[in-house]
Design a protein around this motif. Structure first.
Motif, PDB file in Angstrom:
ATOM      1  N   SER A 176      -9.726  -1.699   2.698  1.00  0.00           N
ATOM      2  CA  SER A 176      -9.886  -2.973   3.402  1.00  0.00           C
ATOM      3  C   SER A 176     -11.219  -3.580   2.980  1.00  0.00           C
ATOM      4  O   SER A 176     -12.216  -2.866   2.836  1.00  0.00           O
ATOM      5  CB  SER A 176      -9.862  -2.786   4.921  1.00  0.00           C
ATOM      6  OG  SER A 176      -8.578  -2.401   5.362  1.00  0.00           O
ATOM      7  N   ARG A 236      -6.417  -6.102   3.706  1.00  0.00           N
ATOM      8  CA  ARG A 236      -6.016  -4.904   2.946  1.00  0.00           C
ATOM      9  C   ARG A 236      -5.940  -5.225   1.460  1.00  0.00           C
ATOM     10  O   ARG A 236      -5.646  -6.348   1.065  1.00  0.00           O
ATOM     11  CB  ARG A 236      -4.647  -4.412   3.410  1.00  0.00           C
ATOM     12  CG  ARG A 236      -4.615  -3.893   4.834  1.00  0.00           C
ATOM     13  CD  ARG A 236      -3.237  -3.289   5.146  1.00  0.00           C
ATOM     14  NE  ARG A 236      -2.159  -4.239   4.872  1.00  0.00           N
ATOM     15  CZ  ARG A 236      -1.755  -5.159   5.747  1.00  0.00           C
ATOM     16  NH1 ARG A 236      -2.332  -5.270   6.924  1.00  0.00           N
ATOM     17  NH2 ARG A 236      -0.754  -5.972   5.436  1.00  0.00           N
ATOM     18  N   LYS A 237      -6.213  -4.215   0.655  1.00  0.00           N
ATOM     19  CA  LYS A 237      -6.067  -4.330  -0.792  1.00  0.00           C
ATOM     20  C   LYS A 237      -5.175  -3.200  -1.292  1.00  0.00           C
ATOM     21  O   LYS A 237      -5.174  -2.095  -0.730  1.00  0.00           O
ATOM     22  CB  LYS A 237      -7.441  -4.235  -1.477  1.00  0.00           C
ATOM     23  CG  LYS A 237      -8.404  -5.352  -1.104  1.00  0.00           C
ATOM     24  CD  LYS A 237      -7.934  -6.708  -1.597  1.00  0.00           C
ATOM     25  CE  LYS A 237      -8.883  -7.813  -1.207  1.00  0.00           C
ATOM     26  NZ  LYS A 237      -8.431  -9.148  -1.668  1.00  0.00           N
ATOM     27  N   ARG A 238      -4.417  -3.489  -2.315  1.00  0.00           N
ATOM     28  CA  ARG A 238      -3.555  -2.471  -2.909  1.00  0.00           C
ATOM     29  C   ARG A 238      -3.845  -2.394  -4.407  1.00  0.00           C
ATOM     30  O   ARG A 238      -4.310  -3.352  -5.021  1.00  0.00           O
ATOM     31  CB  ARG A 238      -2.083  -2.799  -2.688  1.00  0.00           C
ATOM     32  CG  ARG A 238      -1.628  -4.082  -3.354  1.00  0.00           C
ATOM     33  CD  ARG A 238      -0.140  -4.326  -3.144  1.00  0.00           C
ATOM     34  NE  ARG A 238       0.263  -5.603  -3.726  1.00  0.00           N
ATOM     35  CZ  ARG A 238       0.583  -5.791  -4.997  1.00  0.00           C
ATOM     36  NH1 ARG A 238       0.546  -4.764  -5.843  1.00  0.00           N
ATOM     37  NH2 ARG A 238       0.948  -6.988  -5.430  1.00  0.00           N
ATOM     38  N   GLU A 247      -3.403 -10.713   2.309  1.00  0.00           N
ATOM     39  CA  GLU A 247      -3.221  -9.273   2.509  1.00  0.00           C
ATOM     40  C   GLU A 247      -2.511  -8.654   1.305  1.00  0.00           C
ATOM     41  O   GLU A 247      -1.691  -9.302   0.635  1.00  0.00           O
ATOM     42  CB  GLU A 247      -2.383  -9.022   3.770  1.00  0.00           C
ATOM     43  CG  GLU A 247      -3.040  -9.486   5.063  1.00  0.00           C
ATOM     44  CD  GLU A 247      -4.068  -8.484   5.571  1.00  0.00           C
ATOM     45  OE1 GLU A 247      -4.275  -7.462   4.905  1.00  0.00           O
ATOM     46  OE2 GLU A 247      -4.675  -8.729   6.638  1.00  0.00           O
ATOM     47  N   ASP A 248      -2.865  -7.389   1.028  1.00  0.00           N
ATOM     48  CA  ASP A 248      -2.191  -6.571   0.015  1.00  0.00           C
ATOM     49  C   ASP A 248      -2.264  -7.169  -1.384  1.00  0.00           C
ATOM     50  O   ASP A 248      -1.336  -7.025  -2.190  1.00  0.00           O
ATOM     51  CB  ASP A 248      -0.726  -6.335   0.414  1.00  0.00           C
ATOM     52  CG  ASP A 248      -0.608  -5.534   1.700  1.00  0.00           C
ATOM     53  OD1 ASP A 248      -1.361  -4.552   1.850  1.00  0.00           O
ATOM     54  OD2 ASP A 248       0.207  -5.910   2.556  1.00  0.00           O
ATOM     55  N   THR A 261      -0.231   1.065   4.813  1.00  0.00           N
ATOM     56  CA  THR A 261       0.586   0.682   3.657  1.00  0.00           C
ATOM     57  C   THR A 261       1.379  -0.564   4.014  1.00  0.00           C
ATOM     58  O   THR A 261       1.560  -0.877   5.205  1.00  0.00           O
ATOM     59  CB  THR A 261       1.554   1.819   3.282  1.00  0.00           C
ATOM     60  OG1 THR A 261       2.493   2.006   4.348  1.00  0.00           O
ATOM     61  CG2 THR A 261       0.795   3.121   3.026  1.00  0.00           C
ATOM     62  N   PRO A 262       1.845  -1.283   3.029  1.00  0.00           N
ATOM     63  CA  PRO A 262       2.658  -2.468   3.344  1.00  0.00           C
ATOM     64  C   PRO A 262       3.888  -2.141   4.175  1.00  0.00           C
ATOM     65  O   PRO A 262       4.363  -2.981   4.950  1.00  0.00           O
ATOM     66  CB  PRO A 262       3.045  -3.002   1.953  1.00  0.00           C
ATOM     67  CG  PRO A 262       1.959  -2.515   1.043  1.00  0.00           C
ATOM     68  CD  PRO A 262       1.580  -1.164   1.586  1.00  0.00           C
ATOM     69  N   ASP A 263       4.410  -0.895   4.043  1.00  0.00           N
ATOM     70  CA  ASP A 263       5.602  -0.522   4.797  1.00  0.00           C
ATOM     71  C   ASP A 263       5.287  -0.105   6.230  1.00  0.00           C
ATOM     72  O   ASP A 263       6.152  -0.204   7.108  1.00  0.00           O
ATOM     73  CB  ASP A 263       6.323   0.635   4.085  1.00  0.00           C
ATOM     74  CG  ASP A 263       6.822   0.223   2.714  1.00  0.00           C
ATOM     75  OD1 ASP A 263       7.159  -0.978   2.542  1.00  0.00           O
ATOM     76  OD2 ASP A 263       6.851   1.071   1.802  1.00  0.00           O
ATOM     77  N   LEU A 276       2.059  -0.639   8.850  1.00  0.00           N
ATOM     78  CA  LEU A 276       0.725  -1.184   9.089  1.00  0.00           C
ATOM     79  C   LEU A 276       0.030  -0.407  10.207  1.00  0.00           C
ATOM     80  O   LEU A 276      -0.328  -0.951  11.259  1.00  0.00           O
ATOM     81  CB  LEU A 276       0.814  -2.674   9.433  1.00  0.00           C
ATOM     82  CG  LEU A 276       1.478  -3.559   8.376  1.00  0.00           C
ATOM     83  CD1 LEU A 276       1.536  -5.005   8.839  1.00  0.00           C
ATOM     84  CD2 LEU A 276       0.729  -3.447   7.046  1.00  0.00           C
TER      85      LEU A 276
END
Length: 840
Positions: free
Chosen positions: A145, A159-161, A176-177, A398-400, A402
């Motif tokens: 984050s 959030r970062k992925r 986000e993401d 995770t995106p799946d 939160l």
């Protein structure tokens, strides 16, 4: 987390790119060295005119006055120079504090280097608490984050992925993401490996900073008006001096006396007080504002403060503390607020401990830190919560799903799983659905509509030896909701209310969500009848936007270019705009506004350099203090200008008066130089030190197009001057009729003009009729000045060597009584004029 790229750039390649592309720093348009500052100060018209007036007096042969003006000009320049050098040094120190260092991989090894040495293609390694040194693509990360509030204005981290790519594309901050991190932002959770894509002027921050150079800054209007006033006075002075010199030469038969009389008349009308007053007021104004913890980068901007009609402010860190706090906790059985100062029920205490365990022992995430702060405030010790526990498993957001889950081993007890996150995610872990889930989600929505960040909290006992995947399949027990807020500063509601009384409209412009913006606006006291969001604003043309900004006070989800459009639309509507902010996203609008007010403590160097004023204590309330001081400075400047105009009428009139009686001139250059010794301190130091007018913040802003010497003030000053001239002329005629000689006449006129001067000082202490403000309001510089006048006048009239210089006689007691009586009548007349002026 082992890096995926073990090699990174070689040192040679990094050196080549650094040389070719430049250092990783933003070209600072606002930086000035000592020479540049000196040139800027000397180019101010007030100082140039001071020096020019000194040269004129030198040519005229009045070396004392020339030397005095030169000395004062040097002193004023020195004060301004010290003030602006100090400002630049403070800003330079703030720049140094904000320059991050970076951990990179070079030649296969980790190296800590200066942030300015990072180049495109570098692999950087970041952990919690690190400042991102350049724009970069995230190639690996663990539950990451990032706080991007400096770019977006939104206080909550995003959030970062990771997304390994050979050719990364540019993305915008705030989503986000996304796999992109941006220079100047802060990692608040997780660890990151990223490859740099842009540095310096090519980064998101750099592009905003570079765009500032194309924005035209507002020229202070008082400069141009002062030039016009001085030009008019100079023309009138030259014409009258020529006419008087010729007239004296013809009537007296002595062209030498005519020349001296012309010089005296020219000196009486010489407008050197105007630039002198402006110089002193701007320098002293900057000093007074600095005492209120406000740094004035350009003294000339002080003049605009009193005419601000709209104050645009960012939300995060300006209206709010930019510091998350727990605002509300709700369990199935209880609702509790920390602000109520009541001990939390046991189930609330348990929720607080579990929510803390769902984070790190030493967190950087602002919401996790807020939980630990609350726990400590309630008598607990965050460290004790983690005592005798070992972290077994950790499942990041995770995106799946939160939600963040952590599993702790405990001696002799089953592993303890704790989780917190988005309410819908936590409810799915608890297996709740149907009416109960809908009720909880509805309640979470109500809290969110109040501008709060809402997380749900749950726990579960895990099986010994279970991995994280097995733990996540367990049924968690729902404990409740915890809501966070970035609270409004304590001083903000009162400051906003004072702005409203002063006729200043406060407009909030933020990158945050509309619900949050509406709630914060309500808490701050900003009228939030409608909220205009960025996507809706994007569809408006300039004309439609101008119409909307007339009534809309809250703007949400606003991008930097949209913030600039809002400021330009307000300016197009004729508003005088003050803009506050601390982030890079505020810099273009800070530069475009009439007054840019940056936060000095946590603000970025781009924002500070784009502004004209910097708040050193980051307190929104200081803005109102600054506006109040700006109004006081302008009011006192008007008093001084009115006094200057009024006091020159009797001086010039008495210089011309002997023409009507065929008498020798009484006003010599030396006497006028003496009077200037009274006028100069009076119109500068004494009036500058006057207190604010009553109800200075309960009147609307002044018309920005209003003249400093407008028609009402000119007429009032001329009326005062005419009254003073009548009083002095009466004394002159009385003395002439009683057969006083030339030197006795000159001495009496000097006394009469000096006393009339004192009466004019008192008459102009207030812009309105007020006996209290005229005679009772304390101003130590007034009494110091009057004591000095009495001492100098006594010395001039009693010491023979000085009398000889001025060619004065010894005034008789009856003459002094006549001058005092005339002054008393003049004082009554000036009070009457002020009363009539107010009634009109």
């Amino acid at each position: 987390m082992p890096p995926r790229d073990r090699i990174g750039l070689t040192s040679d390649e990094a050196a080549r790119r650094l040389k070719a592309e430049g250092a990783n720093e933003i070209p600072a348009q606002g930086r000035r060295d000592l020479l540049r500052i000196l040139i800027d100060v000397m180019s101010e018209p007030m100082f140039a005119l001071l020096l020019a007036a000194g040269v004129i007096y030198f040519i005229l042969g009045d070396f004392i006055e020339a030397a005095a003006l030169a000395a004062f000009a040097t002193f004023s320049v020195s004060i301004a120079l010290v003030q602006e050098v100090r400002s630049e040094r403070v800003l330079e120190a703030l720049r140094d504090m904000s320059s991050p260092r970076a951990l990179v991989i070079r030649d296969g090894e980790r190296k800590r280097i200066a942030g300015r040495e990072v180049v495109r293609g570098d692999v950087i390694l970041l952990a919690e608490g690190d400042r991102v040194p350049a724009d970069a693509w995230v190639v690996a990360g663990d539950d990451v984050s990032v706080d991007e509030s400096l770019l977006t204005g939104e206080s909550a981290p995003v959030r970062k992925r990771a997304a390994p790519r050979d050719e990364p594309r540019a993305l915008q901050a705030g989503g986000e993401d996304l796999p992109m991190i941006f220079s100047g932002t802060l990692v608040v959770r997780g660890q990151i490996e990223a490859r740099v894509t842009a540095t310096g002027a090519h980064s998101a921050i750099g592009k905003i900073g570079g765009a500032l150079a194309a924005i035209r800054t507002e020229v202070p209007r008082l400069r141009e008006e002062t030039k016009r006033i001085v030009r008019a006075f100079a023309i009138v002075g030259v014409v009258v001096a020529l006419v008087a010199g010729v007239a004296y030469g013809i009537t007296q038969g002595s062209w030498l006396d005519g020349l001296l009389s012309g010089i005296a008349v020219g000196m009486s009308l010489m407008p050197e007080e105007f630039p002198l007053v402006l110089a002193v007021f701007m320098v002293m104004g900057a000093w007074r504002i600095a005492r209120a913890r406000v740094l004035t980068r350009r003294a000339a901007s002080i003049e605009t403060l009193g005419s601000v009609t709209v104050l645009c402010t960012d939300k995060t860190g300006t209206l709010t503390l930019n510091k998350m706090q727990v605002a509300h906790i709700e369990t199935p059985a209880h609702a509790w607020r920390p602000a109520d100062d009541e001990a939390p029920p046991p189930d609330v205490e348990r929720l607080m401990r579990v929510a803390t365990l769902a984070g790190l022992p030493e967190p950087f995430d602002p919401m996790e830190r807020a939980l630990q702060t609350l726990l400590q405030a309630q008598g607990g010790k965050p460290g004790a919560v983690f005592a005798e526990r070992q972290l077994a498993h950790r499942q990041g957001i995770t995106p799946d799903l939160l939600a963040m889950t952590q599993v702790w081993r405990r001696n002799g007890q089953p592993p303890h799983a704790t989780t917190k996150g988005a309410p819908e995610a936590v409810l799915s872990l608890c297996g709740l659905d149907g009416a109960e889930a809908q009720r909880i989600l509805a309640r979470a929505g109500e809290l969110a509509s109040q501008g709060l960040r809402v997380l749900a909290v749950a726990e579960a006992d895990a099986q010994d030896g279970a991995d994280i995947a097995q733990v996540m399949k367990a049924r968690f027990a729902y404990l409740g909701l915890v809501a966070f807020q970035d609270p409004v500063r304590d001083s903000v509601p009162a400051a906003v209310a004072e702005c409203a009384r002063a006729g200043i409209r406060v407009v909030m412009i933020t990158g945050d969500f509309p619900e949050t913006a509406r709630a914060i606006a309500a808490q701050a006291g900003i009228g939030a009848g409608e909220v205009l969001a960025g996507p809706d604003l994007k569809d408006l043309d300039d004309g439609a936007l101008r119409a909307r900004v007339r009534t809309c006070n809250v703007f949400a989800r606003i991008l930097p270019d949209q913030k600039l459009r809002i400021v330009e639309a307000l300016k197009a509507n004729g508003e005088i705009v003050g803009m506050t902010g601390d982030g890079v996203n505020d810099a273009p609008s800070l530069r475009a506004a009439h007054i840019g007010i940056a936060m000095g403590g946590r603000g970025t160097d781009v924002a500070r350099e784009a502004s004209s004023i910097v708040l050193l204590d980051d307190d929104f309330g200081s803005i109102v203090k600054t506006i109040r001081l700006g109004r006081r400075i302008y009011d006192n400047l008007q008093k001084a200008m009115g006094y200057i105009l009024a006091v020159h009428v009797p001086i010039a009139g008495v210089a011309l008066l002997p023409l009507a009686f065929g008498a020798p001139p009484v006003m010599t250059p030396a006497i006028i130089a003496f009077l200037e010794m009274i006028i100069d301190p009076a119109c500068s130091v004494i009036f500058e030190a006057e207190h604010s007018e009553r109800r200075v913040m309960e009147r609307p802003p002044r018309d920005p197009n209003a003249r400093l010497l407008g028609r009402p003030l000119i007429l009032a000053s001329l009326a005062q001057g005419a009254a003073a001239l009548l009083a002095v002329a009466g004394v002159y005629v009385w003395a002439l009729m009683n057969g006083r000689g030339e030197e006795d006449l000159r001495a009496l006129v000097l006394v009469a003009i000096t006393l009339a001067n004192v009466a004019l000082i008192f008459a102009n202490r207030s812009l309105h009729f007020s006996l209290e403000e005229t005679f009772e309001r304390w101003n130590p510089w007034l009494w110091f000045g009057l004591a000095g006048v009495v001492a100098v006048l006594t010395a001039v009239l009693t010491l023979e060597p000085i009398r000889a210089i001025f060619r004065l006689g010894v005034p008789h007691a009856g003459d002094l009584f006549a001058a005092a009586a005339a002054t008393a009548i003049l004082a009554a007349a000036l009070i009457g004029l002020k009363y009539v002026q107010d009634r009109r």
